[in-house]
Design an enzyme around this catalytic site. Structure first.
Site, mmCIF file in Angstrom:
data_model
loop_
_atom_site.group_PDB
_atom_site.id
_atom_site.type_symbol
_atom_site.label_atom_id
_atom_site.label_comp_id
_atom_site.label_asym_id
_atom_site.label_seq_id
_atom_site.Cartn_x
_atom_site.Cartn_y
_atom_site.Cartn_z
ATOM 1 N N GLU A 158 -9.206 20.480 -87.210
ATOM 2 C CA GLU A 158 -9.895 21.254 -86.184
ATOM 3 C C GLU A 158 -9.001 22.377 -85.660
ATOM 4 O O GLU A 158 -9.476 23.487 -85.428
ATOM 5 C CB GLU A 158 -10.305 20.339 -85.010
ATOM 6 C CG GLU A 158 -11.264 19.240 -85.398
ATOM 7 C CD GLU A 158 -10.580 17.946 -85.842
ATOM 8 O OE1 GLU A 158 -11.197 16.887 -85.706
ATOM 9 O OE2 GLU A 158 -9.413 17.988 -86.330
ATOM 10 N N CYS B 90 -9.534 14.008 -82.603
ATOM 11 C CA CYS B 90 -8.578 13.298 -81.743
ATOM 12 C C CYS B 90 -8.664 13.887 -80.334
ATOM 13 O O CYS B 90 -9.304 14.921 -80.108
ATOM 14 C CB CYS B 90 -7.163 13.410 -82.312
ATOM 15 S SG CYS B 90 -6.421 15.050 -82.169
ATOM 16 N N CYS C 237 -7.533 17.517 -80.092
ATOM 17 C CA CYS C 237 -8.488 18.461 -80.678
ATOM 18 C C CYS C 237 -9.744 18.587 -79.835
ATOM 19 O O CYS C 237 -10.356 19.654 -79.781
ATOM 20 C CB CYS C 237 -8.811 18.078 -82.117
ATOM 21 S SG CYS C 237 -7.460 18.537 -83.227
ATOM 22 N N CYS D 136 -3.915 19.231 -87.223
ATOM 23 C CA CYS D 136 -5.249 18.674 -87.459
ATOM 24 C C CYS D 136 -6.166 19.733 -88.075
ATOM 25 O O CYS D 136 -5.961 20.935 -87.898
ATOM 26 C CB CYS D 136 -5.864 18.196 -86.148
ATOM 27 S SG CYS D 136 -5.020 16.807 -85.383
ATOM 28 N N GLU E 282 -0.032 17.737 -93.073
ATOM 29 C CA GLU E 282 1.000 16.832 -92.577
ATOM 30 C C GLU E 282 2.386 17.419 -92.806
ATOM 31 O O GLU E 282 2.560 18.391 -93.542
ATOM 32 C CB GLU E 282 0.883 15.475 -93.273
ATOM 33 C CG GLU E 282 -0.389 14.750 -92.930
ATOM 34 C CD GLU E 282 -0.534 13.409 -93.605
ATOM 35 O OE1 GLU E 282 -1.446 12.671 -93.210
ATOM 36 O OE2 GLU E 282 0.239 13.086 -94.546
ATOM 37 N N ASN F 214 -6.342 19.185 -92.458
ATOM 38 C CA ASN F 214 -5.102 18.671 -91.883
ATOM 39 C C ASN F 214 -3.942 19.000 -92.813
ATOM 40 O O ASN F 214 -4.077 19.033 -94.033
ATOM 41 C CB ASN F 214 -5.191 17.177 -91.569
ATOM 42 C CG ASN F 214 -5.508 16.291 -92.746
ATOM 43 O OD1 ASN F 214 -6.375 16.584 -93.558
ATOM 44 N ND2 ASN F 214 -4.800 15.169 -92.852
#
Length: 136
Positions: free
Chosen positions: A59, A90, A93, A57, A48, A46
């Protein structure tokens, strides 16, 4: 799918990249690794951003690496995260994975202690909408 994917290799890749995640705001680092149809393992973490909606993310990063390398399909996914709860993909994803994976594709959830849970994509995203729903 043929033989069981090498989840040890996926675990090693996801745990290594998880340590490099850029998570200065949440401090919640996630790593993901996937086995592609070309037999290679692709990893992502990830990343940010101060403007929260533009973060990425783990993934999504792994999928972008796979596509950038020329592979076309996901054979297995391992997501590595810490904490008492399972760190599953999530919703966004799950849909990203669905674009390149079959309903029976294994999605394995791991933490520092090892593999914590196993799912199929269909279990995480039942009755999903995917490429077959759209004409090509």
């Amino acid at each position: 799918m043929s033989a069981e994917p090498d989840f040890d290799a996926l675990f090693a890749a996801a745990s290594a990249v998880q340590r490099r995640a850029y998570a200065p705001y949440s401090r919640f680092r996630v790593g993901a690794a996937l086995l592609a149809d070309d037999g290679a393992v692709y990893a992502g973490c990830n990343v940010e951003n101060a403007a929260y909606p533009v973060g990425t993310c783990a993934e999504a990063g792994a999928i972008a690496a796979m596509i950038g390398a020329g592979a076309k399909a996901i054979r297995a996914v391992l997501v590595f995260g810490e904490g008492p709860e399972l760190v599953t993909p999530c919703g966004a994803c799950r849909q990203r994975i669905r674009e390149f994976a079959m309903p029976e594709t294994p999605i394995v959830i791991a933490g520092p202690e090892g593999i914590r849970a196993r799912f199929t994509l269909d279990a995480l995203l039942p009755a999903s909408f995917g490429p077959a729903n759209l004409p090509r």
